[in-house]
Scaffold this motif. Structure first.
Motif, PDB file in Angstrom:
ATOM      1  N   PRO A 182      20.403 -13.601   1.829  1.00 44.95           N
ATOM      2  CA  PRO A 182      21.712 -13.691   2.761  1.00 44.95           C
ATOM      3  C   PRO A 182      21.164 -14.551   4.073  1.00 44.95           C
ATOM      4  O   PRO A 182      21.731 -15.257   4.851  1.00 44.95           O
ATOM      5  N   GLY A 183      19.870 -14.285   4.405  1.00 42.19           N
ATOM      6  CA  GLY A 183      19.238 -15.189   5.729  1.00 42.19           C
ATOM      7  C   GLY A 183      19.335 -16.596   5.380  1.00 42.19           C
ATOM      8  O   GLY A 183      19.482 -17.247   6.105  1.00 42.19           O
ATOM      9  N   ALA A 202      22.749 -18.015   5.413  1.00 44.83           N
ATOM     10  CA  ALA A 202      23.104 -18.014   6.676  1.00 44.83           C
ATOM     11  C   ALA A 202      22.740 -19.332   7.671  1.00 44.83           C
ATOM     12  O   ALA A 202      23.244 -20.068   8.361  1.00 44.83           O
ATOM     13  N   VAL A 203      21.249 -19.484   7.389  1.00 43.61           N
ATOM     14  CA  VAL A 203      20.666 -20.710   7.995  1.00 43.61           C
ATOM     15  C   VAL A 203      21.218 -21.985   7.223  1.00 43.61           C
ATOM     16  O   VAL A 203      21.581 -22.722   7.988  1.00 43.61           O
ATOM     17  N   GLY A 208      24.109 -22.371   6.020  1.00 46.05           N
ATOM     18  CA  GLY A 208      25.515 -22.509   6.550  1.00 46.05           C
ATOM     19  C   GLY A 208      25.809 -23.014   8.016  1.00 46.05           C
ATOM     20  O   GLY A 208      26.413 -23.629   8.471  1.00 46.05           O
ATOM     21  N   LYS A 209      24.653 -22.388   8.851  1.00 42.66           N
ATOM     22  CA  LYS A 209      24.795 -22.821  10.286  1.00 42.66           C
ATOM     23  C   LYS A 209      24.185 -24.351  10.410  1.00 42.66           C
ATOM     24  O   LYS A 209      24.883 -25.133  11.172  1.00 42.66           O
TER      25      LYS A 209
END
Length: 115
Positions: free
Chosen positions: A2-3, A6-7, A9-10
């Motif tokens: 998930p991390g 998230a990175v 996606g950012k």
């Protein structure tokens, strides 16, 4: 996992915002110049050469440093190279992209391409 997502996606969001602002600049220049080649030349000059020129001028003029914080092509280095993803920089790219899109649409409307 998930991390990592998230990175990623950012990063995708940041590059989409950057591309929107650069694309809006290119579209607005295209609307003004009625050419498809000239915007590329203008964008190279604006985003590659102009920040260095303005930084040299900023060393001579004290007030120019504050103005450069709100100029799109001066902040593009900080935005991508130094990954300065502050709210001010993201807002600068979004607001500039929207304003340049509106100006480009206004120019096309005056020329009669958009009813």
């Amino acid at each position: 996992m998930p991390g990592l997502l998230a990175v990623i996606g950012k990063e995708i969001l940041i590059y989409m915002i950057y591309g929107f602002a650069i694309g809006a600049t290119a579209v607005m220049i295209t609307c003004v110049r009625n050419s498809t080649i000239m915007p590329f030349i203008y964008l190279i000059v604006l985003f590659w050469m102009m920040p260095g020129i303005l930084q040299m001028m900023g060393q001579k003029m004290a007030g120019l440093d504050k103005v450069m914080d709100y100029v799109l092509f001066c902040q593009s280095d900080q935005f991508l190279l130094y990954q300065d993803w502050s709210v001010r920089n993201i807002a600068l790219f979004l607001v500039t992209g929207v304003v340049l899109s509106i100006v480009g649409m206004g120019i096309l409307q005056k020329k009669g391409f958009i009813v």
